[in-house]
Enzyme design. Structure first.
Site, PDB file in Angstrom:
ATOM      1  N   CYS A 174       0.859  -1.185   0.000  1.00  0.00           N
ATOM      2  CA  CYS A 174       0.000   0.000   0.000  1.00  0.00           C
ATOM      3  C   CYS A 174       0.894   1.234   0.000  1.00  0.00           C
ATOM      4  O   CYS A 174       1.981   1.203  -0.577  1.00  0.00           O
ATOM      5  CB  CYS A 174      -0.994  -0.024   1.157  1.00  0.00           C
ATOM      6  SG  CYS A 174      -0.263   0.078   2.820  1.00  0.00           S
ATOM      7  N   ARG A 233      -3.575  -0.794   5.079  1.00  0.00           N
ATOM      8  CA  ARG A 233      -4.100  -1.787   4.136  1.00  0.00           C
ATOM      9  C   ARG A 233      -3.193  -2.992   3.941  1.00  0.00           C
ATOM     10  O   ARG A 233      -3.650  -4.144   4.034  1.00  0.00           O
ATOM     11  CB  ARG A 233      -4.363  -1.118   2.783  1.00  0.00           C
ATOM     12  CG  ARG A 233      -5.524  -0.164   2.784  1.00  0.00           C
ATOM     13  CD  ARG A 233      -5.561   0.709   1.546  1.00  0.00           C
ATOM     14  NE  ARG A 233      -4.499   1.712   1.579  1.00  0.00           N
ATOM     15  CZ  ARG A 233      -4.303   2.627   0.640  1.00  0.00           C
ATOM     16  NH1 ARG A 233      -5.096   2.649  -0.425  1.00  0.00           N
ATOM     17  NH2 ARG A 233      -3.333   3.517   0.753  1.00  0.00           N
ATOM     18  N   ASP A 257      -7.896   4.075   0.933  1.00  0.00           N
ATOM     19  CA  ASP A 257      -7.110   4.272   2.143  1.00  0.00           C
ATOM     20  C   ASP A 257      -8.035   4.643   3.316  1.00  0.00           C
ATOM     21  O   ASP A 257      -8.675   5.702   3.288  1.00  0.00           O
ATOM     22  CB  ASP A 257      -6.099   5.393   1.918  1.00  0.00           C
ATOM     23  CG  ASP A 257      -5.050   5.462   3.007  1.00  0.00           C
ATOM     24  OD1 ASP A 257      -5.211   4.780   4.038  1.00  0.00           O
ATOM     25  OD2 ASP A 257      -4.059   6.195   2.819  1.00  0.00           O
TER      26      ASP A 257
END
Length: 201
Positions: free
Chosen positions: A9, A15, A155
């Site tokens: 990420c 994530r 996000d």
């Protein structure tokens, strides 16, 4: 021979470590824990050395997962890409950054069905870079030449608890597809004789 998977990420605190935790547990449950190693990184060094975000940890714990104790964020390197078999990008931006990091060595595979090996990669010599949600059978389809942004895992850092819940749900939805893909790759490449025998039975 171990099969290596990396999730990627931005800062490696939300994530990608959430996906790392979920995938590791899914591989264990599938009996592949001794054959597959999962780790994570970020395209940026802005969170270098930081642990998993406390909100991500809370959501993981609430769903019965481990919380990434001992994790420290780090930036992905060309050496990482050269040594991983499958690199899973959380967004189209991450995928572009990864494909640009090692041009000519890493397979440029925008999207593909989880049941089909990604084109352009040679097992054991370069990573296949895939959008993480391309392994979710319910995710939007990307037509040839279409934008991969529809497969982005957004996000959650900028949001609240519900955003982290959504992130985990999207991670979980694709996890079984990743496991099925890797199981097929282990059989196809002969890294596990038992799986290869099962595939031809």
């Amino acid at each position: 021979m171990t099969y290596r998977v990396m999730t990627v990420c931005t800062g490696n605190i939300c994530r990608s470590p959430m996906a790392e935790v979920v995938l590791r547990e899914r591989f264990e449950a599938a009996g592949l824990g001794d054959l597959v190693v999962v780790d994570s990184s970020g395209v940026s060094d802005e969170e270098h050395g930081n642990p998993v975000d406390r909100r991500a940890r809370a959501v993981l714990a609430a769903h019965g997962y481990s919380t990434g104790d001992g994790h420290r964020a780090r930036q992905v390197t060309p050496a990482d890409l050269a040594s991983r078999d499958l690199v899973l990008a959380m967004t189209a931006h991450h995928a572009r950054r990864l494909r640009a990091l090692a041009p000519g060595r890493v397979a440029d595979t925008p999207v593909g069905a989880a049941s089909e090996p990604a084109a352009g990669g040679v097992a054991g010599t370069a990573s296949e870079i895939r959008m993480y949600r391309s392994f979710d059978p319910a995710a939007p389809a990307v037509p040839p030449g279409g934008s991969e942004h529809v497969l982005d895992v957004e996000d959650p850092w900028y949001g609240g608890h519900d955003d982290f819940e959504t992130c985990l749900a999207e991670v979980e939805a694709a996890a079984d597809g990743v496991v099925a893909f890797v199981r097929a790759e282990l059989a196809r490449t002969g890294r596990n004789p038992r799986l290869a025998e099962d595939a031809t039975a």
